[in-house]
Design an enzyme around this catalytic site. Structure first.
Site, PDB file in Angstrom:
ATOM      1  CB  CYS A  70     -49.745  49.987   0.177  1.00  0.00           C
ATOM      2  SG  CYS A  70     -49.317  48.363  -0.189  1.00  0.00           S
ATOM      3  CB  CYS A 176     -47.971  45.060   6.553  1.00  0.00           C
ATOM      4  SG  CYS A 176     -49.253  45.062   5.562  1.00  0.00           S
TER       5      CYS A 176
HETATM    6  N1  DGL Z   1     -51.390  46.353   3.747  1.00  0.00           N
HETATM    7  C1  DGL Z   1     -49.715  46.410   3.367  1.00  0.00           C
HETATM    8  C2  DGL Z   1     -48.568  46.524   3.287  1.00  0.00           C
HETATM    9  O1  DGL Z   1     -48.949  47.576   3.928  1.00  0.00           O
HETATM   10  C3  DGL Z   1     -50.111  45.111   1.593  1.00  0.00           C
HETATM   11  C4  DGL Z   1     -50.792  43.675   2.346  1.00  0.00           C
HETATM   12  C5  DGL Z   1     -50.974  42.583   1.388  1.00  0.00           C
HETATM   13  O2  DGL Z   1     -51.859  42.945   0.356  1.00  0.00           O
HETATM   14  O3  DGL Z   1     -49.814  42.083   1.074  1.00  0.00           O
HETATM   15  O4  DGL Z   1     -48.112  46.209   3.249  1.00  0.00           O
END
Ligand code: DGL
Length: 215
Positions: A70, A176
């Site tokens: 994340c 993301c």
């Molecule tokens: N998948 C996550 C990232 O890489 C977060 C996405 C989210 O929940 O806003 O930032």
């Protein structure tokens, strides 16, 4: 080894799948916090309150290393998390450095959550590696949630990609992990005019290195 993989939602699943494929000899435990998606519009304090108990229980449950799949958590909280947990954390971050090295036009696009784009760590990455490079950060604030709920707005994303290309972007960073699920679409819309990059291979290399050190 038991490798934990954590994300707010299905972004981390893409990373967990890639790790599983590359390292079938290890046990991969994927954990997410779907109830609280999106993470990318939350404050640092809110994120810490949500993620720390989950990561602590992953550590207590036997994970020997945890991949923070994340970008939002890695860029906003990694030092706090490292201070509070004893398990090694492998952190995913937007690929600013590789993009800056790859660009020929001197213009790159970084698609990421609002929290990632506002983080000190991201500002540092740009300062360290993208000096003299124009970095365009389109508004992707609703993408993660739409991808999570399987309500992807392809028209909106295509027009974002078209706009990046129009502005001379020749490398698009998927900053993301949720966006890994639309990587092929983004590549198709970029139509050979921009490379589309995301860090799964790099993370697997970093993970291998961490595992070697633990062995
Ligand atoms: N998948 C996550 C990232 O890489 C977060 C996405 C989210 O929940 O806003 O930032």
């Amino acid at each position: 080894m038991i490798i934990g993989v954590f994300d707010s939602g299905i972004g981390g699943l893409s990373v967990a799948n890639a790790i599983k494929k590359a390292m079938p000899e290890h046990e991969i435990r994927f954990v997410n916090d779907r109830e609280h998606v999106p993470y990318g519009t939350k404050t640092k304090q809110e994120l810490l309150k949500l993620a720390l108990p989950i990561l602590t229980s992953m550590q207590a449950g036997g994970c020997q290393v945890i991949v923070i799949a994340c970008n939002t958590l890695s860029t906003t909280l990694i030092s706090d998390l490292r201070a509070k947990l004893s398990v090694p954390l492998v952190a995913i971050e937007p690929m600013v450095k590789p993009a800056a090295n790859m660009t020929k036009t001197g213009v790159i696009g970084v698609c990421a959550t609002p929290a990632t784009l506002a983080s000190n760590r991201y500002a540092q990455l740009k300062q360290d590696y993208a000096d003299g490079i124009k970095v365009i950060e389109p508004d992707c604030s609703n993408w993660a949630e739409l991808i999570e709920r399987d309500r992807i707005d392809r028209k909106q994303i295509k027009s974002t990609v078209d706009d990046l290309i129009l502005k001379g972007v020749d490398v698009i960073v998927l900053g993301c992990t949720h966006y890994h699920w639309i990587e092929e679409d983004v590549r198709k819309w970029a139509d050979g005019k921009a490379e589309v990059i995301q860090p799964e291979e790099a993370i697997i290399r970093r993970l291998r290195h961490t595992l070697e050190q633990l062995a």
